[in-house]
Write a protein that holds these residues in place. Sequence first.
Motif, mmCIF file in Angstrom:
data_model
loop_
_atom_site.group_PDB
_atom_site.id
_atom_site.type_symbol
_atom_site.label_atom_id
_atom_site.label_comp_id
_atom_site.label_asym_id
_atom_site.label_seq_id
_atom_site.Cartn_x
_atom_site.Cartn_y
_atom_site.Cartn_z
ATOM 1 N N PRO A 59 0.841 -1.213 0.000
ATOM 2 C CA PRO A 59 0.000 0.000 0.000
ATOM 3 C C PRO A 59 0.869 1.254 0.000
ATOM 4 C CG PRO A 59 -0.806 -1.576 1.605
ATOM 5 C CD PRO A 59 0.516 -2.106 1.113
ATOM 6 N N SER A 60 0.376 2.281 -0.693
ATOM 7 C CA SER A 60 1.117 3.535 -0.795
ATOM 8 C C SER A 60 0.143 4.652 -1.161
ATOM 9 C CB SER A 60 2.217 3.422 -1.872
ATOM 10 O OG SER A 60 1.636 3.207 -3.138
ATOM 11 N N ALA A 61 0.657 5.862 -1.279
ATOM 12 C CA ALA A 61 -0.171 6.996 -1.697
ATOM 13 C C ALA A 61 -0.697 6.737 -3.108
ATOM 14 C CB ALA A 61 0.653 8.280 -1.676
ATOM 15 N N CYS A 62 -1.984 6.965 -3.297
ATOM 16 C CA CYS A 62 -2.572 6.749 -4.627
ATOM 17 C C CYS A 62 -2.645 8.073 -5.384
ATOM 18 C CB CYS A 62 -3.947 6.106 -4.511
ATOM 19 S SG CYS A 62 -5.111 7.055 -3.539
ATOM 20 N N VAL A 63 -2.732 7.966 -6.678
ATOM 21 C CA VAL A 63 -2.682 9.136 -7.546
ATOM 22 C C VAL A 63 -3.758 10.163 -7.202
ATOM 23 C CG1 VAL A 63 -4.067 8.086 -9.384
ATOM 24 C CG2 VAL A 63 -2.470 9.938 -9.936
ATOM 25 N N LYS A 70 3.709 21.504 -10.053
ATOM 26 C CA LYS A 70 3.684 21.483 -11.517
ATOM 27 C C LYS A 70 4.973 20.905 -12.114
ATOM 28 C CE LYS A 70 2.863 24.390 -15.544
ATOM 29 N NZ LYS A 70 2.527 25.717 -16.037
ATOM 30 N N GLU A 71 6.098 21.045 -11.401
ATOM 31 C CA GLU A 71 7.378 20.538 -11.907
ATOM 32 C C GLU A 71 7.355 19.029 -12.175
ATOM 33 O OE1 GLU A 71 7.653 20.375 -7.407
ATOM 34 O OE2 GLU A 71 6.875 21.792 -8.878
ATOM 35 N N PHE A 72 6.427 18.321 -11.554
ATOM 36 C CA PHE A 72 6.328 16.875 -11.769
ATOM 37 C C PHE A 72 5.930 16.544 -13.203
ATOM 38 C CE2 PHE A 72 7.077 16.531 -7.430
ATOM 39 C CZ PHE A 72 7.186 15.198 -7.048
ATOM 40 N N THR A 80 1.908 12.080 -14.243
ATOM 41 C CA THR A 80 1.386 13.234 -13.512
ATOM 42 C C THR A 80 0.127 13.711 -14.223
ATOM 43 O OG1 THR A 80 3.621 13.868 -12.869
ATOM 44 C CG2 THR A 80 1.900 15.529 -12.590
ATOM 45 N N ILE A 81 -0.943 13.866 -13.454
ATOM 46 C CA ILE A 81 -2.194 14.336 -14.047
ATOM 47 C C ILE A 81 -2.592 15.669 -13.425
ATOM 48 C CG2 ILE A 81 -3.009 12.013 -14.625
ATOM 49 C CD1 ILE A 81 -4.880 12.219 -12.184
ATOM 50 N N ARG A 82 -3.349 16.428 -14.171
ATOM 51 C CA ARG A 82 -3.836 17.721 -13.701
ATOM 52 C C ARG A 82 -5.345 17.642 -13.540
ATOM 53 N NH1 ARG A 82 -3.177 23.544 -16.758
ATOM 54 N NH2 ARG A 82 -4.279 24.740 -15.167
ATOM 55 N N LYS A 83 -5.812 18.051 -12.354
ATOM 56 C CA LYS A 83 -7.250 18.127 -12.079
ATOM 57 C C LYS A 83 -7.522 19.427 -11.335
ATOM 58 C CE LYS A 83 -7.780 14.370 -9.652
ATOM 59 N NZ LYS A 83 -8.285 13.222 -8.898
ATOM 60 N N GLU A 84 -8.376 20.253 -11.905
ATOM 61 C CA GLU A 84 -8.788 21.501 -11.249
ATOM 62 C C GLU A 84 -7.602 22.328 -10.761
ATOM 63 O OE1 GLU A 84 -11.567 20.356 -8.239
ATOM 64 O OE2 GLU A 84 -12.820 19.277 -9.662
ATOM 65 N N ASN A 91 2.838 7.348 -8.560
ATOM 66 C CA ASN A 91 4.110 6.663 -8.320
ATOM 67 C C ASN A 91 4.009 5.189 -8.693
ATOM 68 O OD1 ASN A 91 6.816 6.635 -7.528
ATOM 69 N ND2 ASN A 91 6.322 6.143 -5.407
ATOM 70 N N ARG A 92 2.872 4.577 -8.396
ATOM 71 C CA ARG A 92 2.707 3.153 -8.740
ATOM 72 C C ARG A 92 2.862 2.935 -10.243
ATOM 73 N NH1 ARG A 92 -2.807 2.490 -5.347
ATOM 74 N NH2 ARG A 92 -1.896 2.341 -3.273
ATOM 75 N N LYS A 93 2.220 3.775 -11.029
ATOM 76 C CA LYS A 93 2.296 3.652 -12.486
ATOM 77 C C LYS A 93 3.736 3.762 -12.958
ATOM 78 C CE LYS A 93 0.754 5.896 -16.749
ATOM 79 N NZ LYS A 93 -0.052 7.006 -17.299
ATOM 80 N N GLU A 94 4.459 4.726 -12.411
ATOM 81 C CA GLU A 94 5.848 4.942 -12.817
ATOM 82 C C GLU A 94 6.719 3.751 -12.426
ATOM 83 O OE1 GLU A 94 8.417 7.198 -15.026
ATOM 84 O OE2 GLU A 94 6.308 7.674 -14.675
ATOM 85 N N ILE A 95 6.489 3.191 -11.250
ATOM 86 C CA ILE A 95 7.259 2.018 -10.812
ATOM 87 C C ILE A 95 6.912 0.803 -11.662
ATOM 88 C CG2 ILE A 95 7.560 0.383 -8.901
ATOM 89 C CD1 ILE A 95 7.399 2.924 -7.048
ATOM 90 N N LEU A 96 5.651 0.635 -11.990
ATOM 91 C CA LEU A 96 5.271 -0.471 -12.877
ATOM 92 C C LEU A 96 5.978 -0.342 -14.229
ATOM 93 C CD1 LEU A 96 1.475 -0.837 -12.072
ATOM 94 C CD2 LEU A 96 3.273 -2.544 -11.656
#
Length: 145
Positions: A59-63, A70-72, A80-84, A91-96
Amino acid sequence: NVSIADCQAILMYDSVNHAIAAVHSGWKGTSLNIVVKTIAKMSETYGTDPLDLLVYLAPSACVDNYEVGKEFTHIFPDSTIRKENKYYFDNRKEILKQLYKSNVLPENIELNRECTITNKRFHSYRRDKSESGRMSALIGIREPI
């Protein structure tokens, strides 16, 4: 053994050479390709073939809750996604992606999707700041009797 509170713990087992690794990867470790480097070190030291690795992501922080700056978008453009007008890092996606790049088979990866930020059963530095505790992720090999 790794200590975590939102960062990703990755536990790896080489089922042929009986070698193990425990990796702690927050965004900095992920940006430094710590998973790729660990697999390379296991290959060099133990003869590990990534095709033989069994991997568990704890388990870890989810997106949806891992707010970043913004630098991410420059460091991790695909994760990295932008919402509002806020930015969130997966991080999970990047590690996968790093595991797949290292030739770990998708069917050999077990991913726990629990979010440490929203699930109060887990410690979360982002949620609790200085009041946060830490969790341990452990892997070991039992010697034959």
